[in-house]
Design a protein around this motif. Sequence first.
Motif, PDB file in Angstrom:
ATOM      1  N   ALA A   1      96.162   4.690  70.198  1.00 32.64           N
ATOM      2  CA  ALA A   1      96.905   5.408  69.289  1.00 32.64           C
ATOM      3  C   ALA A   1      95.939   6.430  68.438  1.00 32.64           C
ATOM      4  CB  ALA A   1      97.392   4.413  68.224  1.00 32.64           C
ATOM      5  N   THR A   2      96.619   7.568  68.055  1.00 31.31           N
ATOM      6  CA  THR A   2      95.999   8.498  67.323  1.00 31.31           C
ATOM      7  C   THR A   2      96.557   8.907  66.020  1.00 31.31           C
ATOM      8  OG1 THR A   2      95.091   9.662  69.361  1.00 31.31           O
ATOM      9  CG2 THR A   2      95.363  10.978  67.362  1.00 31.31           C
ATOM     10  N   VAL A   3      95.744   8.540  65.042  1.00 31.60           N
ATOM     11  CA  VAL A   3      96.182   8.805  63.402  1.00 31.60           C
ATOM     12  C   VAL A   3      95.572   9.958  63.086  1.00 31.60           C
ATOM     13  CG1 VAL A   3      96.247   7.602  61.072  1.00 31.60           C
ATOM     14  CG2 VAL A   3      96.494   6.184  63.402  1.00 31.60           C
ATOM     15  N   SER A   4      96.469  11.090  62.436  1.00 29.90           N
ATOM     16  CA  SER A   4      95.765  12.274  61.771  1.00 29.90           C
ATOM     17  C   SER A   4      95.346  11.953  60.501  1.00 29.90           C
ATOM     18  CB  SER A   4      96.823  13.389  61.745  1.00 29.90           C
ATOM     19  OG  SER A   4      97.763  12.902  60.880  1.00 29.90           O
ATOM     20  N   ASP A   5      94.562  12.708  60.007  1.00 25.59           N
ATOM     21  CA  ASP A   5      94.035  12.446  58.672  1.00 25.59           C
ATOM     22  C   ASP A   5      95.172  12.547  57.587  1.00 25.59           C
ATOM     23  OD1 ASP A   5      91.194  12.635  59.205  1.00 25.59           O
ATOM     24  OD2 ASP A   5      90.947  14.611  59.204  1.00 25.59           O
ATOM     25  N   SER A   6      96.098  13.225  57.778  1.00 31.69           N
ATOM     26  CA  SER A   6      97.108  13.293  56.873  1.00 31.69           C
ATOM     27  C   SER A   6      98.019  11.997  56.908  1.00 31.69           C
ATOM     28  CB  SER A   6      98.012  14.663  57.007  1.00 31.69           C
ATOM     29  OG  SER A   6      98.624  14.339  58.352  1.00 31.69           O
ATOM     30  N   GLU A   7      98.169  11.417  58.169  1.00 33.88           N
ATOM     31  CA  GLU A   7      98.643   9.950  57.983  1.00 33.88           C
ATOM     32  C   GLU A   7      97.995   9.109  57.700  1.00 33.88           C
ATOM     33  OE1 GLU A   7     101.214   9.939  62.203  1.00 33.88           O
ATOM     34  OE2 GLU A   7      98.955  10.316  62.677  1.00 33.88           O
ATOM     35  N   LEU A   8      96.495   9.229  57.525  1.00 39.22           N
ATOM     36  CA  LEU A   8      95.747   8.157  56.943  1.00 39.22           C
ATOM     37  C   LEU A   8      95.721   8.173  55.597  1.00 39.22           C
ATOM     38  CD1 LEU A   8      93.382   5.838  57.911  1.00 39.22           C
ATOM     39  CD2 LEU A   8      92.060   7.625  57.245  1.00 39.22           C
ATOM     40  N   ARG A   9      95.647   9.516  54.889  1.00 35.47           N
ATOM     41  CA  ARG A   9      95.972   9.687  53.645  1.00 35.47           C
ATOM     42  C   ARG A   9      97.358   9.038  52.868  1.00 35.47           C
ATOM     43  NH1 ARG A   9      93.375  14.497  54.738  1.00 35.47           N
ATOM     44  NH2 ARG A   9      95.261  15.616  54.745  1.00 35.47           N
ATOM     45  N   ALA A  10      98.283   9.383  53.719  1.00 35.42           N
ATOM     46  CA  ALA A  10      99.736   8.838  53.454  1.00 35.42           C
ATOM     47  C   ALA A  10      99.845   7.468  53.218  1.00 35.42           C
ATOM     48  CB  ALA A  10     100.828   9.490  54.371  1.00 35.42           C
ATOM     49  N   ALA A  11      99.224   6.849  54.392  1.00 34.34           N
ATOM     50  CA  ALA A  11      99.277   5.357  54.283  1.00 34.34           C
ATOM     51  C   ALA A  11      98.398   4.612  53.579  1.00 34.34           C
ATOM     52  CB  ALA A  11      98.828   4.926  55.790  1.00 34.34           C
ATOM     53  N   LEU A  12      97.079   5.119  53.149  1.00 39.41           N
ATOM     54  CA  LEU A  12      96.131   4.350  52.301  1.00 39.41           C
ATOM     55  C   LEU A  12      95.869   5.117  50.989  1.00 39.41           C
ATOM     56  CD1 LEU A  12      93.510   3.727  55.146  1.00 39.41           C
ATOM     57  CD2 LEU A  12      95.309   2.402  54.621  1.00 39.41           C
ATOM     58  N   GLY A  13      96.218   6.180  50.716  1.00 42.28           N
ATOM     59  CA  GLY A  13      96.155   6.736  49.524  1.00 42.28           C
ATOM     60  C   GLY A  13      95.635   8.272  49.523  1.00 42.28           C
ATOM     61  N   GLN A  14      95.908   9.236  48.662  1.00 39.62           N
ATOM     62  CA  GLN A  14      95.400  10.366  48.851  1.00 39.62           C
ATOM     63  C   GLN A  14      94.137  10.802  48.764  1.00 39.62           C
ATOM     64  OE1 GLN A  14      97.608  13.023  49.397  1.00 39.62           O
ATOM     65  NE2 GLN A  14      99.113  11.374  49.817  1.00 39.62           N
ATOM     66  N   SER A  15      93.503   9.791  48.082  1.00 39.31           N
ATOM     67  CA  SER A  15      91.800   9.893  47.849  1.00 39.31           C
ATOM     68  C   SER A  15      90.947   9.564  49.133  1.00 39.31           C
ATOM     69  CB  SER A  15      91.501   9.080  46.790  1.00 39.31           C
ATOM     70  OG  SER A  15      91.565   7.806  46.656  1.00 39.31           O
ATOM     71  N   THR A  16      91.911   8.949  50.254  1.00 35.68           N
ATOM     72  CA  THR A  16      91.293   8.671  51.406  1.00 35.68           C
ATOM     73  C   THR A  16      91.019   9.620  52.411  1.00 35.68           C
ATOM     74  OG1 THR A  16      92.330   6.391  51.087  1.00 35.68           O
ATOM     75  CG2 THR A  16      91.519   6.956  53.292  1.00 35.68           C
ATOM     76  N   GLU A  17      89.648   9.957  52.909  1.00 31.50           N
ATOM     77  CA  GLU A  17      89.412  10.830  53.685  1.00 31.50           C
ATOM     78  C   GLU A  17      88.800  10.042  55.066  1.00 31.50           C
ATOM     79  OE1 GLU A  17      89.761  14.033  53.803  1.00 31.50           O
ATOM     80  OE2 GLU A  17      90.419  14.034  51.449  1.00 31.50           O
ATOM     81  N   GLY A  18      88.647   8.909  55.034  1.00 34.91           N
ATOM     82  CA  GLY A  18      88.285   8.031  56.025  1.00 34.91           C
ATOM     83  C   GLY A  18      88.168   6.569  55.964  1.00 34.91           C
ATOM     84  N   PHE A  19      87.586   5.738  56.747  1.00 34.65           N
ATOM     85  CA  PHE A  19      87.479   4.282  56.602  1.00 34.65           C
ATOM     86  C   PHE A  19      86.348   3.927  57.634  1.00 34.65           C
ATOM     87  CE2 PHE A  19      90.395   4.742  60.040  1.00 34.65           C
ATOM     88  CZ  PHE A  19      89.963   3.430  61.060  1.00 34.65           C
ATOM     89  N   ARG A  20      85.860   2.829  57.486  1.00 34.37           N
ATOM     90  CA  ARG A  20      85.098   2.110  58.322  1.00 34.37           C
ATOM     91  C   ARG A  20      85.421   0.564  58.415  1.00 34.37           C
ATOM     92  NH1 ARG A  20      80.646  -0.272  55.739  1.00 34.37           N
ATOM     93  NH2 ARG A  20      80.613   0.377  53.407  1.00 34.37           N
ATOM     94  N   VAL A  21      85.110  -0.149  59.568  1.00 30.95           N
ATOM     95  CA  VAL A  21      85.332  -1.438  59.776  1.00 30.95           C
ATOM     96  C   VAL A  21      84.107  -2.148  59.267  1.00 30.95           C
ATOM     97  CG1 VAL A  21      85.680  -3.393  61.510  1.00 30.95           C
ATOM     98  CG2 VAL A  21      86.650  -1.125  61.915  1.00 30.95           C
TER      99      VAL A  21
END
Length: 368
Positions: free
Chosen positions: A255-275
């Motif tokens: 699956a591919t998740v765009s940066d905008s999808e990630l921000r919409a799902a996790l919060g507007q201040s989110t630019e990325g994540f790490r495990v």
Amino acid sequence: MSRPVALLLLLLAPLQALAVETMRIAMGDSQGEVRVSGRGLSFGPDTEDARFSPLSQDGVTVRRRGSRLELNGAPVIGNAVRFRAGADSDDAGVPGSSPLRAGDMQVRGDVVVRLYKDGLQLINVIPLEDYLTAVLGSEMPVSFPPEALKAQAVAARTYALQKKLETYGSPFHMGSSVLHQVYGGVNREDPRTRAAVEATRGEVLTYELAPIEAYFHASCGGRTETGQDALQRDLPYLQAVDCPCGRLPASRWSATVSDSELRAALGQSTEGFRVTSRTPTQRVNRVATSGGASLDGAAFRRKLGYTKLKSLEFDVERTSGGWHFNGRGYGHGAGLCQWGAKALADEGLSYRDILLHYYPGTELQQLY
């Protein structure tokens, strides 16, 4: 007498009187009006010993008027009305065999329409074995080998009875969505699912004499997850076991998740994540976002979407403008693996062997 055994005897009390075990399944809610139809339609109160009165037509409209119900414009006493198709009033207490349509579902058994919040709630009161026939057609491909279908039938029956014990006395025992067991009504029945249900009639998995929490999922990717890590359910029979589904193409996804999808799902201040941590089976346990939030794996998957992230066993890499996931398995990973059950059945294992593999330490018992 222990509480599980006492509850089990209470559960089976209606069976002795009616010769059938029933489930109450929430079909969904309605704003304030619902159409119920069926051949030879009759109605009565929502009680197991109700006497049903025949209607002069095969379809009626139930409306909510303030704090009361109306049936074709006439007031109904009480906060619920129960419908049955193809049954005479002398058959009170035995669900009708003819299907009913309520809302957008066609089901067997009875349909209850009750006042609920500001609208109406639909509940299907259905014989357990009929319910399971439709559940199998909703939860597992009917083309799977008979032994895999039988294993799923026992798991689904056990799960349903455990939920009935857990919710005894409530208006309904389970919903009809993926949050419990997917139930699509008559349209999901199939001769192969009915054969699997009949072949295992009354069989359940128990641990210390009580029906187990028989969780299941589509594919584990090669090794199931513990109940604690997958569901926060520390149960001795939900342990990590090896599974042949890891060899199947169905266990792989991307699956591919765009940066905008990630921000919409996790919060507007989110630019990325790490495990930040993984379970012993290498499923993601926690992630940290660039915005400073820490989420457990289940919450991360829920926010991005269960169909997007099919499981928590994945690797991820940064791409231009997004994130690319390569994963294994589909679902939470605890209990019976459906694609693994297919693989084991193809290898010649019986449904009993399959069940004891995925639920170690349990016993298969004939409940009725």
